[in-house]
Design a protein around this motif. Structure first.
Motif, short mmCIF file in Angstrom:
data_model
loop_
_atom_site.label_atom_id
_atom_site.label_comp_id
_atom_site.label_asym_id
_atom_site.label_seq_id
_atom_site.Cartn_x
_atom_site.Cartn_y
_atom_site.Cartn_z
N ARG A 263 0.82 -1.22 0.00
CA ARG A 263 0.00 0.00 0.00
C ARG A 263 0.85 1.26 0.00
NH1 ARG A 263 -5.18 -0.80 2.19
NH2 ARG A 263 -5.41 -2.92 2.96
N SER A 264 0.23 2.39 -0.38
CA SER A 264 0.91 3.68 -0.28
C SER A 264 -0.10 4.80 -0.46
CB SER A 264 1.96 3.81 -1.37
OG SER A 264 2.41 5.16 -1.46
N THR A 265 0.04 5.85 0.30
CA THR A 265 -0.68 7.10 0.04
C THR A 265 0.30 8.14 -0.50
OG1 THR A 265 -2.23 6.67 1.82
CG2 THR A 265 -2.06 8.95 1.08
N ARG A 266 1.32 8.46 0.31
CA ARG A 266 2.24 9.54 -0.02
C ARG A 266 3.14 9.25 -1.23
NH1 ARG A 266 0.54 9.86 5.03
NH2 ARG A 266 0.59 7.62 4.72
N THR A 267 3.73 8.07 -1.26
CA THR A 267 4.69 7.79 -2.33
C THR A 267 3.97 7.77 -3.67
OG1 THR A 267 5.98 6.55 -0.73
CG2 THR A 267 6.50 6.18 -3.07
N ARG B 49 7.95 -0.25 -5.23
CA ARG B 49 7.82 -0.44 -3.77
C ARG B 49 7.71 -1.95 -3.55
NH1 ARG B 49 4.27 2.61 0.79
NH2 ARG B 49 6.02 4.02 0.47
N HIS C 255 14.32 3.52 2.54
CA HIS C 255 13.30 4.42 1.98
C HIS C 255 13.97 5.77 1.71
CE1 HIS C 255 9.55 5.88 0.74
NE2 HIS C 255 8.88 5.92 1.87
N GLN D 176 12.07 9.21 1.39
CA GLN D 176 11.55 9.80 2.63
C GLN D 176 12.59 10.70 3.29
OE1 GLN D 176 8.33 9.41 3.99
NE2 GLN D 176 9.09 11.15 5.16
N MET E 249 4.96 -2.59 7.24
CA MET E 249 4.18 -3.43 6.34
C MET E 249 4.87 -4.78 6.17
SD MET E 249 2.91 -0.69 3.48
CE MET E 249 4.29 0.45 3.52
N CYS F 292 7.34 9.77 9.23
CA CYS F 292 7.11 9.61 7.78
C CYS F 292 5.64 9.34 7.44
CB CYS F 292 7.99 8.50 7.22
SG CYS F 292 7.61 6.86 7.90
N LEU F 293 4.87 8.87 8.44
CA LEU F 293 3.46 8.51 8.27
C LEU F 293 3.33 7.26 7.37
CD1 LEU F 293 1.95 12.07 7.68
CD2 LEU F 293 2.41 10.93 9.87
N PRO F 294 2.34 6.42 7.52
CA PRO F 294 1.22 6.58 8.45
C PRO F 294 1.60 6.34 9.91
CG PRO F 294 0.99 4.54 7.15
CD PRO F 294 2.21 5.24 6.65
N ARG G 53 7.44 15.33 0.27
CA ARG G 53 7.67 14.11 -0.53
C ARG G 53 7.49 14.42 -2.02
NH1 ARG G 53 7.28 9.01 1.30
NH2 ARG G 53 7.89 8.68 -0.87
N1 CP Z 1 5.82 7.79 4.11
C1 CP Z 1 5.39 7.01 3.12
O1 CP Z 1 6.16 6.44 2.33
O2 CP Z 1 4.02 6.88 3.03
P1 CP Z 1 3.18 5.94 2.07
O3 CP Z 1 3.32 4.53 2.61
O4 CP Z 1 1.79 6.45 2.19
O5 CP Z 1 3.73 6.03 0.68
#
Ligand code: CP
Ligand code: NVA
Length: 321
Positions: free
Chosen positions: A56-60, A108, A135, A138, A235, A270-272, A297
């Motif tokens: 999964r990913s939001t930011r990347t 990823r 990473h 980041q 993860m 770095c979140l989440p 980012r």
């Molecule tokens: N910090 C970071 O890489 O977030 P994602 O997992 O949302 O991409």
């Protein structure tokens, strides 16, 4: 002179100090030109990036897709259930097919070896969008954020309180290369990778930079300017959740721990984020840089994509890092 064109971006270990600083400078410059000045700057018109995500990913994902669009190019997202890679098709074959259609690949992956295999077989540059080991994108964003906040990097003391994971490994290389003091607290049994640690120690000593490992978070945070953490359960580690919550219970960052820090401390993640690693009164405080860090980012991955495809000469005066 720094040269990026045609190279892969898999780990900060492969980049020297002036190259990393060039990427930070490029990020700040793109942000200023496009965000602050509203410039229409599309040097990657007609270029494309293939994004392979096993996790999964939001930011990347969002930073790469929107960043590529801003620069005039196109990003194609291939999620875990879309792509044949690793299921119906080998990494080798996938790398060759993608290389025929896109100008860049971002991956990823779980196993870091998968991203190095991809890079070995691809004829276009490959960017690591997180592996079990590193990473690097980041940490570029983190340094951009600290540069914006403090106006310098050298002379800061960063404290890491948490797991010896991928984010920490990249932070260790980044700090050792740029001459930033780093103090790391991890619980017993959750130390960073031995080989990565040895390499970081030798780099730091060559650069006469303090690098310190402890199991006591209060010692790490002592007189720190920047306190950083990440999830305790990365993860792929979901089945270790109960054991990890227990083993990390003394590592939650809260106001009491931060009394050890410098008065001007800032918090990064770095979140989440999960609530166990940091209390709300720190995470949502005015000393928390997490939203700026997430936004950066975008400007930093743009700098990486642009430099790997074409040399970028920033227009802003070079900052003192
Ligand atoms: N910090 C970071 O890489 O977030 P994602 O997992 O949302 O991409
Ligand atoms: N250490 C975390 C970082 C997520 C951006 C993970 O690997 O899941």
């Amino acid at each position: 002179p720094v040269r990026f064109a045609g190279r892969d971006f898999l780990t900060l270990r492969d980049f020297n100090r002036s190259e990393i600083e060039h990427l930070l400078w490029s990020s700040l410059c793109l942000k200023s030109r496009i965000k602050e000045n509203g410039e229409d700057y599309r040097p990657l018109l007609g270029k494309s990036i293939g994004m392979i995500f096993q996790k999964r990913s939001t930011r990347t994902r969002l930073s790469t897709e929107t960043g590529m669009t801003l620069l005039g190019g196109h990003a194609a997202f291939l999620g875990p259930s879309d792509v044949h890679l690793g299921v119906n098709e080998t990494i080798k074959d996938s790398a060759r097919v993608l290389s025929g259609m896109v100008d860049l690949i971002l991956g990823r992956v779980y196993d870091h070896q998968d991203i190095t295999d991809l890079a070995d077989e691809a004829s276009v540059p490959v960017i690591n969008g997180l592996s079990d080991l590193y990473h690097p994108l980041q940490i570029l964003a983190d340094f951009v954020t600290l540069q914006e906040h403090f106006g310098f990097l050298q002379g800061l003391k960063i404290a890491w309180v948490g797991d010896g994971n991928n984010i920490l490994h990249s932070l260790m290389y980044g700090c050792a290369k740029l001459g930033i003091e780093l103090s790391v607290a991890t619980p017993l049994g959750y130390e960073p990778d031995k080989e990565v640690t040895q390499y970081a120690i030798s780099l730091a000593s060559r650069n006469k930079t303090n690098f310190n490992l402890t199991q006591n978070p209060f010692d790490a945070v002592y007189r720190a300017d920047v306190i950083v953490t990440d999830t305790w359960i990365s993860m792929g580690q979901e089945e270790e959740k109960i054991k990890r919550l227990n083993d990390f219970s003394a590592f939650q960052i809260d106001r009491k721990m931060l009394r050890e820090a410098n008065g001007n401390w800032v918090f990064m993640h770095c979140l989440p984020r999960k609530p166990e690693e940091v209390t709300d009164d720190v995470f949502y405080s005015k000393n928390s840089l997490v939203w700026q860090e997430a936004e950066n980012r975008k400007w930093s991955v743009m700098a990486v994509m642009l430099n790997l495809l074409k040399h970028y000469e920033p227009k802003l005066p070079r900052p003192l890092f």
